[in-house]
Design a protein around this motif. Structure first.
Motif, PDB file in Angstrom:
ATOM      1  N   ARG A  34      41.615  84.630 107.497  1.00  0.00           N
ATOM      2  CA  ARG A  34      41.007  83.963 108.640  1.00  0.00           C
ATOM      3  C   ARG A  34      41.737  82.470 108.557  1.00  0.00           C
ATOM      4  O   ARG A  34      42.131  82.031 109.713  1.00  0.00           O
ATOM      5  N   ARG A  35      41.373  81.948 107.410  1.00  0.00           N
ATOM      6  CA  ARG A  35      42.149  80.730 107.331  1.00  0.00           C
ATOM      7  C   ARG A  35      43.535  80.322 107.649  1.00  0.00           C
ATOM      8  O   ARG A  35      44.043  79.518 107.872  1.00  0.00           O
ATOM      9  N   ASN A  36      44.165  81.432 107.013  1.00  0.00           N
ATOM     10  CA  ASN A  36      45.553  81.537 107.299  1.00  0.00           C
ATOM     11  C   ASN A  36      45.921  81.688 108.622  1.00  0.00           C
ATOM     12  O   ASN A  36      47.005  80.959 109.350  1.00  0.00           O
ATOM     13  N   ASP A  37      45.213  82.608 109.509  1.00  0.00           N
ATOM     14  CA  ASP A  37      45.167  82.487 111.068  1.00  0.00           C
ATOM     15  C   ASP A  37      45.107  81.295 111.616  1.00  0.00           C
ATOM     16  O   ASP A  37      45.940  80.711 112.530  1.00  0.00           O
ATOM     17  N   ILE A  38      44.108  80.473 111.138  1.00  0.00           N
ATOM     18  CA  ILE A  38      43.757  79.176 111.616  1.00  0.00           C
ATOM     19  C   ILE A  38      44.735  78.172 111.448  1.00  0.00           C
ATOM     20  O   ILE A  38      45.216  77.570 112.498  1.00  0.00           O
ATOM     21  N   LYS A  39      45.422  78.158 110.261  1.00  0.00           N
ATOM     22  CA  LYS A  39      46.368  77.461 109.775  1.00  0.00           C
ATOM     23  C   LYS A  39      47.939  77.388 110.741  1.00  0.00           C
ATOM     24  O   LYS A  39      48.409  76.536 111.338  1.00  0.00           O
ATOM     25  N   LYS A  40      47.899  78.665 111.174  1.00  0.00           N
ATOM     26  CA  LYS A  40      49.225  79.066 111.788  1.00  0.00           C
ATOM     27  C   LYS A  40      49.240  79.023 113.261  1.00  0.00           C
ATOM     28  O   LYS A  40      50.078  78.723 113.795  1.00  0.00           O
ATOM     29  N   ASP A  57      46.018  75.167 121.135  1.00  0.00           N
ATOM     30  CA  ASP A  57      45.396  75.748 122.306  1.00  0.00           C
ATOM     31  C   ASP A  57      45.473  77.274 122.403  1.00  0.00           C
ATOM     32  O   ASP A  57      45.322  78.118 123.043  1.00  0.00           O
ATOM     33  N   ALA A  58      45.870  77.838 121.089  1.00  0.00           N
ATOM     34  CA  ALA A  58      45.854  79.207 120.902  1.00  0.00           C
ATOM     35  C   ALA A  58      44.261  79.806 120.912  1.00  0.00           C
ATOM     36  O   ALA A  58      43.461  79.200 120.624  1.00  0.00           O
ATOM     37  N   ARG A  59      44.450  81.141 120.863  1.00  0.00           N
ATOM     38  CA  ARG A  59      43.196  82.008 120.885  1.00  0.00           C
ATOM     39  C   ARG A  59      43.276  82.900 119.659  1.00  0.00           C
ATOM     40  O   ARG A  59      44.120  83.579 119.536  1.00  0.00           O
ATOM     41  N   ILE A  60      42.150  82.954 118.783  1.00  0.00           N
ATOM     42  CA  ILE A  60      42.265  83.976 117.583  1.00  0.00           C
ATOM     43  C   ILE A  60      41.306  84.940 117.760  1.00  0.00           C
ATOM     44  O   ILE A  60      40.098  84.697 118.044  1.00  0.00           O
ATOM     45  N   SER A  61      41.602  86.213 117.700  1.00  0.00           N
ATOM     46  CA  SER A  61      40.683  87.414 118.049  1.00  0.00           C
ATOM     47  C   SER A  61      39.542  87.325 116.833  1.00  0.00           C
ATOM     48  O   SER A  61      39.748  87.201 115.424  1.00  0.00           O
ATOM     49  N   ALA A  62      38.380  87.584 116.933  1.00  0.00           N
ATOM     50  CA  ALA A  62      37.047  87.377 116.337  1.00  0.00           C
ATOM     51  C   ALA A  62      36.628  89.126 115.596  1.00  0.00           C
ATOM     52  O   ALA A  62      35.868  89.224 115.048  1.00  0.00           O
ATOM     53  N   SER A  63      37.694  89.607 116.185  1.00  0.00           N
ATOM     54  CA  SER A  63      37.240  91.297 115.629  1.00  0.00           C
ATOM     55  C   SER A  63      37.228  91.404 114.248  1.00  0.00           C
ATOM     56  O   SER A  63      36.451  92.139 113.825  1.00  0.00           O
ATOM     57  N   PRO A  64      37.880  90.847 113.300  1.00  0.00           N
ATOM     58  CA  PRO A  64      37.930  91.004 111.792  1.00  0.00           C
ATOM     59  C   PRO A  64      36.366  90.228 111.444  1.00  0.00           C
ATOM     60  O   PRO A  64      36.023  90.454 110.373  1.00  0.00           O
ATOM     61  N   LEU A  65      35.745  89.634 112.122  1.00  0.00           N
ATOM     62  CA  LEU A  65      34.478  89.200 111.822  1.00  0.00           C
ATOM     63  C   LEU A  65      33.396  90.076 112.530  1.00  0.00           C
ATOM     64  O   LEU A  65      32.336  89.833 112.391  1.00  0.00           O
ATOM     65  N   GLY A  66      33.802  91.051 112.992  1.00  0.00           N
ATOM     66  CA  GLY A  66      32.853  92.136 113.502  1.00  0.00           C
ATOM     67  C   GLY A  66      32.454  91.708 114.841  1.00  0.00           C
ATOM     68  O   GLY A  66      31.343  92.282 115.431  1.00  0.00           O
ATOM     69  N   LEU A  67      33.082  91.047 115.588  1.00  0.00           N
ATOM     70  CA  LEU A  67      32.843  90.660 117.157  1.00  0.00           C
ATOM     71  C   LEU A  67      33.771  91.232 118.155  1.00  0.00           C
ATOM     72  O   LEU A  67      35.102  91.216 117.816  1.00  0.00           O
ATOM     73  N   GLY A  68      33.290  91.593 119.191  1.00  0.00           N
ATOM     74  CA  GLY A  68      34.267  92.402 120.151  1.00  0.00           C
ATOM     75  C   GLY A  68      34.306  93.858 120.029  1.00  0.00           C
ATOM     76  O   GLY A  68      33.955  94.279 118.914  1.00  0.00           O
ATOM     77  N   SER A  69      34.713  94.697 120.981  1.00  0.00           N
ATOM     78  CA  SER A  69      35.154  95.931 120.748  1.00  0.00           C
ATOM     79  C   SER A  69      36.287  96.333 120.311  1.00  0.00           C
ATOM     80  O   SER A  69      37.223  95.392 120.189  1.00  0.00           O
ATOM     81  N   ILE A  70      36.502  97.486 120.005  1.00  0.00           N
ATOM     82  CA  ILE A  70      37.800  98.274 119.509  1.00  0.00           C
ATOM     83  C   ILE A  70      37.895  99.411 120.376  1.00  0.00           C
ATOM     84  O   ILE A  70      37.112 100.402 120.281  1.00  0.00           O
TER      85      ILE A  70
END
Length: 432
Positions: free
Chosen positions: A271-277, A281-294
């Motif tokens: 996740r911190r690697n996603d944040i760093k990259k 103004d980007a948006r990062i999916s919170a799915s790996p944190l168990g949020l949102g539908s699959i």
């Protein structure tokens, strides 16, 4: 026709040199939902790295027809000695492996101990205890892979000193085929379920398991390969709050920081690697944190249909006869009978709970068939094993071993302090 329960006298007679080779228990099973239902066999990893994939294990086995599945001419034909066995090679899938079935037997014994069952609380055991911020955690020699020779024991301490300096532990590690008395009185699980002092540089104790079991399924369609009959699994996740949660980098960082003590190190790092990259103004999916539908998808392997499912156990009396506990054959016989009684109790406790895995709910379609080998092709049938009967049998064997002077089981526990270095660096993530 009623059948007799197996007795201590039966065990004593057959653990003597020249006795029967095995005691077996075989049971016909079926899907709980009915013959139309598929079952989920055990999955195994085939390959490494990016090429790794989940697979089922298929084998060719010689399957003998059940009498009720034979037509009348075949039944008549089977009455003659030369046609007594009717069967043919068929493709089967491994529903539960030998190691998995042993794990279930060991867990059933531990569960009985937790409930205070009179017989199993008398079984000696070794316990390594880790002290954590959430309290102590215990692991027994029935749970750890190499029994009392496991790395968790070897890295532990007794009375503040390395376990390898402890005379009691040294006696366990120095057991030989000529005398296994120390293991019998301290950690007998090794003698029944097998053990290996695999990391010792010399004089390793190696014990094969005297008890093995498995569950196989005969594939419904013998004209097609197992891979062609595999069902696919569908899966999805529904989030009642939002179908998708897309976060700004700073918001993702805030969530990760708040949950840092709960998330795995691998997840945090990713996740911190996603944040760093990510751009501001980007948006990062919170799915790996168990949020949102699959969304629903079809992936991996799900199950197979089986025309027949068979569970089998083999308690090898021949293996037990390889164990000695000194020069006195009376003591040897009493000790082997004790281990045989423990093995039958393990079978009964495991068979009592048909809990395998998700999407593999099974029921017994017939009573277990229990058979004692009497050599020269002769076999003696017994009533199905029950916990009530095998508990009593185990208590009788414990008393018999005590009278013989070979073992006195009173629930004694060899206590080991777990090394804090190990538990501090333990993680639930796979090494890969």
């Amino acid at each position: 026709m009623s059948q007799n329960n197996i007795t201590l006298a039966d065990l004593i007679e057959n653990v003597k040199l020249g006795g029967g080779s095995v005691i077996t228990s075989s049971t016909e099973l079926e899907p709980a939902a009915g013959p139309h239902a598929s079952v989920a066999p055990a999955k195994y990893v085939d390959g490494k790295g990016q090429a790794a994939k989940s697979v089922f294990v298929y084998e060719t086995r010689y399957i003998v027809e059940k009498p009720e599945d034979q037509d009348e001419p075949k039944k008549e034909e089977a009455k003659t000695a030369e046609n007594a066995v009717k069967g043919k090679p068929q493709t089967v899938v491994l529903i539960d492996s030998k190691q998995s079935e042993l794990n279930r037997a060991e867990a059933a014994i531990e569960q009985g101990r937790q409930y205070g069952d009179e017989a199993v609380v008398k079984i000696p055991r070794a316990v390594v205890t880790y002290q954590t911020e959430n309290g102590p955690f215990e692991y027994t020699d029935m749970e750890l892979s190499h029994r009392v020779f496991d790395g968790h024991f070897r890295a532990g301490r007794v009375d503040g000193k390395p376990i390898t300096e402890n005379d009691h532990y040294r006696a366990l590690r120095n057991c030989t085929p000529a005398d296994m008395s120390a293991l019998l009185s301290t950690a007998p699980a090794a003698l029944l379920f097998g053990a290996w002092d695999s990391t010792r540089k010399s004089n390793q104790v190696r014990l094969r398991s005297a008890l093995v079991g498995e569950i196989i399924g005969v594939l419904a369609d013998q004209e097609r390969s197992g891979e062609e009959q595999q069902a696919r699994r569908s899966g999805a996740r529904v989030d009642a709050v939002a179908a998708s949660v897309q976060l700004a980098p700073k918001d993702m960082e805030s969530l990760v920081n708040d949950q840092e003590s709960e998330l795995s190190s691998g997840n945090i790092g990713a996740r911190r690697n996603d944040i760093k990259k990510a751009k501001a103004d980007a948006r990062i999916s919170a799915s790996p944190l168990g949020l949102g539908s699959i969304p629903p998808s079809v992936e991996e392997i799900g199950g197979v249909a089986c025309r027949r499912i068979i569970r089998s156990w083999v308690l090898s009396l021949a293996s037990l006869r390889q164990l000695r506990f000194g020069q006195d054959e009376t003591k040897n016989v009493a000790a082997r009978a004790l281990l045989a009684a423990l093995g039958l109790n393990a079978i009964a406790r495991s068979e009592r709970e048909l809990y395998i895995r998700a999407n593999c709910d099974l029921i017994e379609s017939a009573a277990p068939v229990v058979t004692l080998d009497q050599r020269f092709g002769e076999k003696k049938p017994f009533a199905p094993l029950t916990v009530e009967h095998t508990d009593q049998l185990l208590l009788e064997a414990i008393e018999n071993a005590k009278k013989a002077g070979v073992a006195d089981w009173n629930g004694q526990t060899f206590k080991v302090e777990g090394n804090p270095i190990i538990i501090k660096n333990a993680t639930a993530e796979d090494a890969e």
